[in-house]
Write a protein that holds these residues in place. Sequence first.
Motif, PDB file in Angstrom:
ATOM      1  N   GLY A 380       0.395  13.925   4.263  1.00  0.00           N
ATOM      2  CA  GLY A 380       1.579  14.775   4.367  1.00  0.00           C
ATOM      3  C   GLY A 380       2.558  14.610   3.226  1.00  0.00           C
ATOM      4  O   GLY A 380       3.749  14.393   3.458  1.00  0.00           O
ATOM      5  N   VAL A 381       2.091  14.732   1.987  1.00  0.00           N
ATOM      6  CA  VAL A 381       2.938  14.559   0.806  1.00  0.00           C
ATOM      7  C   VAL A 381       3.439  15.916   0.320  1.00  0.00           C
ATOM      8  O   VAL A 381       2.668  16.877   0.226  1.00  0.00           O
ATOM      9  N   SER A 382       4.731  16.002   0.008  1.00  0.00           N
ATOM     10  CA  SER A 382       5.339  17.231  -0.525  1.00  0.00           C
ATOM     11  C   SER A 382       6.277  16.882  -1.676  1.00  0.00           C
ATOM     12  O   SER A 382       7.071  15.941  -1.565  1.00  0.00           O
ATOM     13  N   PHE A 383       6.165  17.618  -2.788  1.00  0.00           N
ATOM     14  CA  PHE A 383       7.117  17.497  -3.898  1.00  0.00           C
ATOM     15  C   PHE A 383       6.921  18.677  -4.837  1.00  0.00           C
ATOM     16  O   PHE A 383       5.978  19.475  -4.685  1.00  0.00           O
ATOM     17  N   GLU A 384       7.814  18.801  -5.824  1.00  0.00           N
ATOM     18  CA  GLU A 384       7.754  19.889  -6.797  1.00  0.00           C
ATOM     19  C   GLU A 384       7.877  19.325  -8.207  1.00  0.00           C
ATOM     20  O   GLU A 384       8.474  18.269  -8.413  1.00  0.00           O
ATOM     21  N   GLY A 395       3.305   3.101  -6.995  1.00  0.00           N
ATOM     22  CA  GLY A 395       2.898   2.478  -5.744  1.00  0.00           C
ATOM     23  C   GLY A 395       1.728   1.555  -5.996  1.00  0.00           C
ATOM     24  O   GLY A 395       1.114   1.564  -7.065  1.00  0.00           O
ATOM     25  N   GLU A 396       1.394   0.744  -4.993  1.00  0.00           N
ATOM     26  CA  GLU A 396       0.306  -0.210  -5.135  1.00  0.00           C
ATOM     27  C   GLU A 396      -1.042   0.494  -5.101  1.00  0.00           C
ATOM     28  O   GLU A 396      -1.163   1.632  -4.647  1.00  0.00           O
ATOM     29  N   SER A 397      -2.082  -0.203  -5.570  1.00  0.00           N
ATOM     30  CA  SER A 397      -3.441   0.315  -5.465  1.00  0.00           C
ATOM     31  C   SER A 397      -3.771   0.535  -3.992  1.00  0.00           C
ATOM     32  O   SER A 397      -3.466  -0.308  -3.151  1.00  0.00           O
ATOM     33  N   GLY A 398      -4.412   1.662  -3.711  1.00  0.00           N
ATOM     34  CA  GLY A 398      -4.761   1.980  -2.331  1.00  0.00           C
ATOM     35  C   GLY A 398      -3.726   2.803  -1.609  1.00  0.00           C
ATOM     36  O   GLY A 398      -3.901   3.135  -0.433  1.00  0.00           O
ATOM     37  N   CYS A 399      -2.629   3.182  -2.312  1.00  0.00           N
ATOM     38  CA  CYS A 399      -1.593   3.960  -1.629  1.00  0.00           C
ATOM     39  C   CYS A 399      -1.883   5.458  -1.671  1.00  0.00           C
ATOM     40  O   CYS A 399      -1.176   6.243  -1.034  1.00  0.00           O
ATOM     41  N   GLY A 400      -2.907   5.901  -2.417  1.00  0.00           N
ATOM     42  CA  GLY A 400      -3.270   7.322  -2.437  1.00  0.00           C
ATOM     43  C   GLY A 400      -2.882   8.066  -3.692  1.00  0.00           C
ATOM     44  O   GLY A 400      -3.065   9.283  -3.771  1.00  0.00           O
ATOM     45  N   LYS A 401      -2.376   7.360  -4.721  1.00  0.00           N
ATOM     46  CA  LYS A 401      -1.913   8.036  -5.937  1.00  0.00           C
ATOM     47  C   LYS A 401      -3.040   8.798  -6.638  1.00  0.00           C
ATOM     48  O   LYS A 401      -2.896   9.972  -6.970  1.00  0.00           O
ATOM     49  N   SER A 402      -4.171   8.135  -6.858  1.00  0.00           N
ATOM     50  CA  SER A 402      -5.266   8.772  -7.592  1.00  0.00           C
ATOM     51  C   SER A 402      -5.899   9.894  -6.778  1.00  0.00           C
ATOM     52  O   SER A 402      -6.294  10.924  -7.337  1.00  0.00           O
ATOM     53  N   SER A 403      -6.022   9.714  -5.463  1.00  0.00           N
ATOM     54  CA  SER A 403      -6.543  10.792  -4.612  1.00  0.00           C
ATOM     55  C   SER A 403      -5.646  12.024  -4.701  1.00  0.00           C
ATOM     56  O   SER A 403      -6.131  13.162  -4.782  1.00  0.00           O
ATOM     57  N   ARG A 571      11.647  12.478 -12.966  1.00  0.00           N
ATOM     58  CA  ARG A 571      11.829  12.183 -11.540  1.00  0.00           C
ATOM     59  C   ARG A 571      10.675  11.309 -11.081  1.00  0.00           C
ATOM     60  O   ARG A 571       9.605  11.314 -11.667  1.00  0.00           O
ATOM     61  N   VAL A 572      10.894  10.590  -9.978  1.00  0.00           N
ATOM     62  CA  VAL A 572       9.924   9.598  -9.508  1.00  0.00           C
ATOM     63  C   VAL A 572       9.716   9.754  -8.009  1.00  0.00           C
ATOM     64  O   VAL A 572      10.667   9.990  -7.253  1.00  0.00           O
ATOM     65  N   GLY A 573       8.452   9.606  -7.594  1.00  0.00           N
ATOM     66  CA  GLY A 573       8.111   9.515  -6.184  1.00  0.00           C
ATOM     67  C   GLY A 573       7.423   8.186  -5.921  1.00  0.00           C
ATOM     68  O   GLY A 573       6.527   7.781  -6.672  1.00  0.00           O
ATOM     69  N   VAL A 574       7.861   7.474  -4.887  1.00  0.00           N
ATOM     70  CA  VAL A 574       7.292   6.166  -4.543  1.00  0.00           C
ATOM     71  C   VAL A 574       6.361   6.351  -3.349  1.00  0.00           C
ATOM     72  O   VAL A 574       6.792   6.816  -2.288  1.00  0.00           O
ATOM     73  N   MET A 575       5.076   6.016  -3.522  1.00  0.00           N
ATOM     74  CA  MET A 575       4.080   6.198  -2.459  1.00  0.00           C
ATOM     75  C   MET A 575       3.761   4.877  -1.788  1.00  0.00           C
ATOM     76  O   MET A 575       3.671   3.835  -2.447  1.00  0.00           O
ATOM     77  N   TYR A 576       3.591   4.957  -0.489  1.00  0.00           N
ATOM     78  CA  TYR A 576       3.142   3.795   0.268  1.00  0.00           C
ATOM     79  C   TYR A 576       2.171   4.245   1.344  1.00  0.00           C
ATOM     80  O   TYR A 576       2.535   5.056   2.219  1.00  0.00           O
ATOM     81  N   LEU A 577       0.942   3.799   1.273  1.00  0.00           N
ATOM     82  CA  LEU A 577      -0.082   4.056   2.287  1.00  0.00           C
ATOM     83  C   LEU A 577      -0.175   5.550   2.628  1.00  0.00           C
ATOM     84  O   LEU A 577      -0.146   5.945   3.784  1.00  0.00           O
ATOM     85  N   GLY A 578      -0.254   6.387   1.582  1.00  0.00           N
ATOM     86  CA  GLY A 578      -0.487   7.814   1.772  1.00  0.00           C
ATOM     87  C   GLY A 578       0.734   8.670   1.930  1.00  0.00           C
ATOM     88  O   GLY A 578       0.625   9.890   2.042  1.00  0.00           O
ATOM     89  N   LYS A 579       1.934   8.063   1.930  1.00  0.00           N
ATOM     90  CA  LYS A 579       3.158   8.832   2.142  1.00  0.00           C
ATOM     91  C   LYS A 579       4.165   8.581   1.021  1.00  0.00           C
ATOM     92  O   LYS A 579       4.207   7.491   0.445  1.00  0.00           O
TER      93      LYS A 579
END
Length: 685
Positions: A380-384, A395-403, A571-579
């Motif tokens: 459920g990620v949203s941004f522009e 974010g850490e490895s495994g948080c969903g950034k590359s996916s 601008r920056v978005g911080v991801m954690y475990l898919g969010k």
Amino acid sequence: MDLESDRVLAIRDLSVEIRRGDRVVRPVSDVGLVLNRGETLGVVGETGSGKSMTGLAIMGMLPAGGRVTGGSIDFGGEELVGLPAARYRALRGNEIAMVFQDSMTALNPTRRIGEQVAEPVRLHHGASRRAARERAAEVLALVGLPRPAERMDDYPHQLSGGMRQRVMIAMALACEPRVVIADEPTTALDVTIQAEILDLLDDLRSRLGMSMILITHDMGVIARHADRVAVMYAGRVAETAPTPVLFGRTRHRYTHALLSSIPSLTHDRDERLFSIPGAPPDLTVAAPGCPFAPRCEAATDRCQEERPAASAEDGGHVHACHHPASGPADLVRSRFTARPAAPAERPAEPRLRVVDLRREYPVGGRGLFGGRRTLKAVSGVSFEVAAGETFGLVGESGCGKSSLGRMLVALDRPTSGEVIFDGEPVSRMSARALGERRSRLQMMFQDSGAALDPRMRIGTILREPLAIQGAGGRAHRTARARELLRDVGLPESVMERYPHELSGGQRQRVNLARALALDPAVLVADEPVSALDVSIRSQVLNLMRGIQAERGLSSVVISHDLAVVRYLADRVGVMYLGKLVETGTTEEVYGTPAHPYTAGLLAAVPDADPQARPPRGARVRGELPSPIDPPSGCRFRTRCALADELCARTEPLPRPVTGTHQVACHHPLRPLEPAGISPKGVSQS
């Protein structure tokens, strides 16, 4: 001056050569180092400077064709050069141990970790299988491996990178050696895990009375964790001093340039990073003069002809430079002039819009109640992203950034949600319709070696996307390939070379050139400099900033290196475990973080300043939970000091801190805007 009675290890005039066919490489030349009881000696320099080879020479583990050609390695009064193999085997792992860089290749994939940690205890102490296993469990607990008794029978592939590195450290410490050589022990790890591992090594060194050689290319790690520093270049020690002295009164021009190349959390984003020109010398050629002279702005004819002798100053500060610098890094830097300022107001239609994007992957086995298990990579990620803007994802490895990045350029289809490019939902397009827009969405991959076809010449690699899209004839494509090489600062002669003939930095420039071949509107860069030395990294980062400024690209930069993202992103978005847990302008997220996770990431960043030590209690602790079975409510609650029952029960929704700054947290670190007070959360299913 250090007393000789305190010395555990003394290296004098050490030289090493490696024969490869008709070629002779001299990776270590006349190196002198001293390691004292209970201290950490940091050894720093670019790839190829001789750091790791010096460590392998101490361990008696030089590669095939390698031998010590001169000098002395004195370990507690015992000479290691020429030591019989049987005696060396008795020392290795018992008195001197090594933590290797790549834990996945250093650990035996066919043996359980308990057996591997117990092995040195059985070999060196003659312990029984049961006693050795008990010692292994004790040491695994000592290094902070979660549930060590349960993990004893796991294989290396079943552990995370941080856990594997803890196992490597446990193996090294099992026999309580006097000296530990840690060779890039945290290079491939996230900033949070890196901080934990380095703190662990510091703590164990103090508790067990060990001495440590910490080999790294990260000056921030050296500043925070080393008592003294030796800077190596071209197989020689260029400068050595106590850590505060070296950072406060830098003398050698190479050290000076190395410190100037580092992006930091306080660097002026409109100012180019200093980059060291040229490349390290060919170590198969014994050239006269200072080896750094061809890359040094202060070099004179004397530097080209006469090798500088070591010069000692007060406080144990030794350097070998004809024209020493006068203090901290103060090199002249240029500024970006073409970079457009981030727009004050968001346009009505952004270049790229991500709406409630989700990606789930089926995994083997079934859940507790028989349902098929899924790995929730993006939830459920949203941004522009506006035209000409750079959006950073950290974010850490495994948080969903590359996916997420792969979905942005339509390499993967989302499970649900939309990726909207210039008003069109590309995530739902047919393959034919998507192919017509593919040229406008490009990706710069993390591993340039794997991303470039090893069987194709560079010219062919750059012409290939033009040929696929039917852009002009061969002459036009060749001219375009030459133009792209000029744009990324490579000579036309590279056209006829294969990827393996290029350095890592050159391959990454080719990777960028290929991504730009079709004049994309959006570029997604996935960890673009994570595998590069600090000096090469600054060149690539400056190149990316300059090209974006000239072309008006919209970019998404994915990285776990917060300093890199701060330098590149508006601008920056911080991801954690898919969010996404926090979004905002770079100044807002880095200057006034509102989420405890963001604050913890920033606290863990090693700063190249021995005096800059953030509060230890603010760091993120523990391992990332499994995305197959994420925690209920707030996914960060299992690692958060502020978590309560509300966090376990209810998922926090994004709320405004300012008009451009949002946070998804029940207990934000910054006051929220009145309009954003406490909307009702959504229960986690």
